[in-house]
Design a protein around this motif. Sequence first.
Motif, mmCIF file in Angstrom:
data_model
loop_
_atom_site.group_PDB
_atom_site.id
_atom_site.type_symbol
_atom_site.label_atom_id
_atom_site.label_comp_id
_atom_site.label_asym_id
_atom_site.label_seq_id
_atom_site.Cartn_x
_atom_site.Cartn_y
_atom_site.Cartn_z
ATOM 1 N N ASN A 96 0.826 -1.202 0.000
ATOM 2 C CA ASN A 96 0.000 0.000 0.000
ATOM 3 C C ASN A 96 0.863 1.256 0.000
ATOM 4 O O ASN A 96 0.627 2.187 -0.780
ATOM 5 C CB ASN A 96 -0.921 0.006 1.230
ATOM 6 N N VAL A 97 1.862 1.278 0.861
ATOM 7 C CA VAL A 97 2.722 2.458 0.976
ATOM 8 C C VAL A 97 3.515 2.677 -0.312
ATOM 9 O O VAL A 97 3.742 3.815 -0.732
ATOM 10 C CB VAL A 97 3.664 2.326 2.186
ATOM 11 N N GLY A 98 3.899 1.593 -0.965
ATOM 12 C CA GLY A 98 4.699 1.702 -2.180
ATOM 13 C C GLY A 98 3.903 1.874 -3.451
ATOM 14 O O GLY A 98 4.494 2.018 -4.536
ATOM 15 N N TYR A 99 2.577 1.897 -3.345
ATOM 16 C CA TYR A 99 1.742 1.923 -4.544
ATOM 17 C C TYR A 99 2.014 3.146 -5.426
ATOM 18 O O TYR A 99 2.187 3.041 -6.637
ATOM 19 C CB TYR A 99 0.266 1.884 -4.135
ATOM 20 N N LEU A 145 -1.230 7.728 5.878
ATOM 21 C CA LEU A 145 -0.285 8.840 5.934
ATOM 22 C C LEU A 145 1.035 8.466 5.269
ATOM 23 O O LEU A 145 1.586 9.238 4.481
ATOM 24 C CB LEU A 145 -0.025 9.236 7.392
ATOM 25 N N ALA A 146 1.533 7.277 5.582
ATOM 26 C CA ALA A 146 2.802 6.828 5.011
ATOM 27 C C ALA A 146 2.720 6.751 3.490
ATOM 28 O O ALA A 146 3.661 7.136 2.785
ATOM 29 C CB ALA A 146 3.183 5.471 5.598
ATOM 30 N N ARG A 147 1.606 6.245 2.968
ATOM 31 C CA ARG A 147 1.448 6.143 1.510
ATOM 32 C C ARG A 147 1.484 7.526 0.858
ATOM 33 O O ARG A 147 2.087 7.712 -0.199
ATOM 34 C CB ARG A 147 0.130 5.433 1.179
ATOM 35 N N ALA A 148 0.846 8.504 1.512
ATOM 36 C CA ALA A 148 0.826 9.857 0.960
ATOM 37 C C ALA A 148 2.195 10.528 1.056
ATOM 38 O O ALA A 148 2.590 11.283 0.175
ATOM 39 C CB ALA A 148 -0.222 10.692 1.691
ATOM 40 N N ILE A 149 2.922 10.228 2.123
ATOM 41 C CA ILE A 149 4.232 10.853 2.345
ATOM 42 C C ILE A 149 5.310 10.235 1.459
ATOM 43 O O ILE A 149 6.256 10.918 1.045
ATOM 44 C CB ILE A 149 4.626 10.717 3.833
#
Length: 334
Positions: A96-99, A145-149
């Motif tokens: 998810n974070v790396g998407y 938040l991590a995905r957006a950052i």
Amino acid sequence: MSIAAEFSGVSQVFGDFTAVDSIDLAITEGKLTTLLGPSGCGKTTSLRMLAGYSAPSSGTITIAGVDSTRTPPEKRGLGMVFQSYALFPHMSVAENVGYGLKLRRVPAAERQKTVMETLDLVGLAHLAGSKPKKLSGGQQQRVALARAIAIKPKLLLLDEPLSNLDARLRVQMRAEIRRIQSETGLTVVLVTHDQDEALEMSDDMVLMRAGRIMQQGSPQDVFRGPANRFVADFLGYENFVTTADGRAIAIRPEHLEVSAATPAGSADGLRLAGTITDVAFRGVDLLVTVDAVDDSGASVRLLSDVRSTGVDTLAVGDTVTVGAAPGRLVALAD
């Protein structure tokens, strides 16, 4: 200070309804700006226009000095976190974070490094292989938040991100978002209807009503010097009186004193005679409601939030004096 984004004469009209009415707004780089106000005030519409999900009916929006009014969302370089988090249930936390990085064709090794660094920032590196359904609401919020950052956005946009959390988690996440913003130096725009959230988290606070900006400034400046009755009322001033010469004055409940003494009158502070109509015990304090007549001759209902120690004798029907020192009176423009 550099301007990260700017609205110039921006309006959004839906048929006969004006959601945003010709606003001018500068968002400072590296700061956390909140758009605050009641439902329907235009704050979310403004955020959506900044994100590119809705085009303004008129006016211009610049991002990093570039006219981005008609630029599609995917080309604005912004990160956004929604109320629902919008995580992919079939993907792991790391996926998810790396998407967003994968969509941008970031090489796998670099992508993995960025994902783990970002998860470490939000305290979830140990859950990289977990699926979203295994996480608590607060953990899902951190993944979003991590995905957006992770994509290193020009701005991070947060649309009521804490509204789905319980009260304890909301308080924790306020501090967490503030910490992340401080450590990364990100420019953050947060939409909220919660004045406590805005006061605690903001560098710059923008209070909106009916599509217009009522006041903008630091939380301290706005709280201590509300521009008008709407701002004062929204921020919990509660008490409004008019002086003999027609000036509108606001007083916070915790600054309004109640006494059994006869009013002595004062040329500087506030002194009014009144009758107690309600006393609500709330543990360490009492909320005392007093009906009075202000100096203009108008009937007013006043609320005083006082420490319960030593005032247990206050009772409904008592004749009292309500008063406030000159420094506690806030003059309003309207």
